[in-house]
Design an enzyme around this catalytic site. Structure first.
Site, PDB file in Angstrom:
ATOM      1  N   GLU A 112       0.831  -1.204   0.000  1.00  0.00           N
ATOM      2  CA  GLU A 112       0.000   0.000   0.000  1.00  0.00           C
ATOM      3  C   GLU A 112       0.869   1.259   0.000  1.00  0.00           C
ATOM      4  OE1 GLU A 112      -3.270   0.831   3.230  1.00  0.00           O
ATOM      5  OE2 GLU A 112      -1.261   1.202   4.031  1.00  0.00           O
ATOM      6  N   ASP A 301      -9.994   1.820   6.442  1.00  0.00           N
ATOM      7  CA  ASP A 301     -10.020   1.628   4.995  1.00  0.00           C
ATOM      8  C   ASP A 301     -11.096   2.482   4.341  1.00  0.00           C
ATOM      9  OD1 ASP A 301      -8.008  -0.206   5.292  1.00  0.00           O
ATOM     10  OD2 ASP A 301      -9.049  -1.846   4.264  1.00  0.00           O
TER      11      ASP A 301
END
Length: 539
Positions: A112, A301
């Site tokens: 990420e 998220d």
């Protein structure tokens, strides 16, 4: 059929705004090294997003009144803080020929963060840092054989060893997109080869498919039971749309995934709160798992979803009505909350924790979808100001919220661009006092995108005196039939544009005869701008 002349509009402003979103437009469209980010066309339908117009003007400038110099200084501050700062601010760690982005709190390196760092580097023009990050990811994360061929280990230690070989799909999405942009911006085929390898393996790995092959929605993880549900913050419709255009493999699957991704993101927005859950089913409802008690809530998220649909709105505009609806929901919700809390149940109940810098950035990108709605002027300005004024992250938790805010600032500053393959440019000589909206008072050169072609226009003024306004027959009429909108009695060569009631241009050109038919298949209310007059047509 019904025709009404509208006198309440500021016609000149309306015409200018309409033409700005048309397929024909003028600008530079190249960076200082010749990389192209300008207009483009589709065969079937063109929308109002920057992909089609090449317009990346910053809302910091248009709404907050910031100058280009102030905006660049803000972006330089972000880079210096997170990439060149001290050990209390930076997340980028240079290791010679390699570099990594550190999750400071967990003391590990994640796909990420690595892919976020590469996207920031390519958008801000830092090729050296991009190459170092990609070297680290290739050498320590990228699987080039075996069951995970083409995928990236989502987690490694700072040494590049250990961690977890499985993937986290947001990493794959940002790796692919940043490599495609790098290939186009820096004209380097090595990046393109790597990007195409990953793009192919996301469908053709043999053991794993990044997108569920029945639903064409990205999976939480492409293996086992995790293949049967999703994480809506992995929905990046603008990226999938570009994959469908630029991938040399599985274009049909990427095209289906682009539609499914937009549909899934819309389904994931709670109709009451506008919030998203961290994990969810392919129908958009929350999905619980035994190993994460917060999976069905709006948590860490899920806050990225607002940025994801906001960027798709201004980059493409292909799903604008639904994305405006999503933006109204989530901005209304946080307005009511007073931007105090960070975590909620999916329906907006049970507020917890303090509103974060990452949410500030993500929600400001969502607010870009409301910039044309006057009822939201204050809310849009408030969100933009919070993103601009936000204190950059330091300390233990700077990695995630800091980078999400940084990505949002790329969009809000006009720095984020769709870097495209170099187009064919045709030179054209023009002698006129005006061409495609550009007034020509002296010899000049500019780029003009006309009828889906890019021209380098070498223009000279026409010394013959002409009237500044076209002459009109007073009996100009605008009406509709079953297949077209008809403009009657306008002087040949008069500019016209047909828009929907939100000002999105559907067709624009110049009249070629005294009875001009413009085919419009859809029905409803339209604005027809002919010269300096506007008509409302109900078809």
């Amino acid at each position: 059929m019904k025709t009404t002349k509208l006198s309440a509009f500021s016609l000149s402003l309306l015409f200018s705004a309409a033409m700005a979103t048309a397929a024909d437009t003028v600008g530079n469209f190249f960076d200082e090294n010749g990389a192209y980010y300008g207009p483009d066309c589709d065969k079937e339908k063109n929308y109002s997003g920057a992909y089609y117009t090449g317009n990346y003007e910053s809302p910091f400038k248009t709404v907050l009144g910031k100058t280009d110099e102030e905006i660049q200084a803000k972006m330089d501050q972000l880079w210096d803080h997170y990439f060149k700062g001290d050990n209390n601010s930076k997340v980028y760690y240079d290791k010679g020929n390699e570099a990594y982005i550190l999750d400071v709190n967990n003391r590990d390196v994640r796909s990420e963060g690595m892919s976020y760092g590469m996207m920031i580097a390519v958008q801000t023009g830092h090729k050296e840092e991009f190459d170092k990050l990609w070297n680290w990811a290739k050498n320590h994360m990228w699987h080039k054989s075996g069951g995970w061929d083409g995928y990236f280990a989502w987690q490694r230690n700072e040494s590049g060893s250990g961690g977890d070989d499985n993937c986290a799909p947001d990493g794959e999405m940002y790796f692919m997109m940043s490599l495609l942009f790098a290939a186009n911006r820096w004209n380097d085929s090595k990046y393109m080869d790597d990007a195409q390898y990953i793009l192919k393996k996301m469908w053709d790995n043999g053991q794993h498919s990044l997108f569920n092959p029945q639903h064409y929605v990205i999976t939480f993880q492409p293996q086992g039971n995790e293949n049967n549900f999703s994480d809506p913050s992995y929905d990046l419709p603008a990226y999938v749309d570009l994959f469908a255009r630029w991938s040399t493999s599985n274009q049909d699957k990427w095209s289906k995934a682009a539609k499914a991704t937009r549909d899934h993101l819309y389904k994931s927005s709670n109709t009451k709160s506008g919030l998203f859950s961290d994990y969810n089913n392919f129908d958009g409802t929350p999905h619980g798992v035994s190993y994460n008690g917060n999976a069905e809530k709006y948590m860490y998220d899920a806050m990225r979803c607002a940025m994801n649909f906001g960027m798709d709105y201004y980059l493409f505009g292909a799903d604008s009505a639904r994305q405006e609806e999503m933006a109204r929901r989530i901005i209304d919700f946080f307005e009511k909350d007073g931007y105090k809390h960070a975590r909620f149940n999916w329906d907006g109940s049970n507020p917890q924790e303090q509103y974060t810098l990452g949410e500030t950035g993500a929600n400001a990108v969502a607010a870009m979808a409301l910039m044309n709605d006057s009822k939201y002027n204050d809310a849009v300005k408030k969100n933009l100001k919070m993103a601009w004024d936000g204190n950059l992250m330091t300390g233990q938790y700077r990695y995630y919220d800091g980078l999400v805010h940084y990505l949002a600032m790329l969009h809000l500053s006009g720095t984020f661009k769709i870097w495209k393959p170099k187009p064919e440019v045709t030179e054209k000589e023009v002698t006129a006092n005006e061409h495609n909206g550009v007034k020509i008072a002296k010899d000049t050169t500019f780029y003009s995108f006309e009828s889906c072609k890019l021209y380098k226009v070498n223009a000279k003024p026409d010394n013959v005196s002409i009237s500044s306004k076209p002459k009109f027959n007073n009996s100009v009429k605008v009406w509709s039939n079953n297949s077209a909108i008809v403009i009657e009695n306008a002087v040949t060569g008069t500019k016209f544009a047909i828009t929907d009631m939100n000002g999105r241009v559907l067709k624009s050109a110049k009249t070629s005869s005294a009875l001009q038919e413009v085919r419009i298949n859809s029905r409803g209310n339209f604005l027809v701008i002919v010269g300096d007059k506007t008509y409302k047509v109900v078809k």
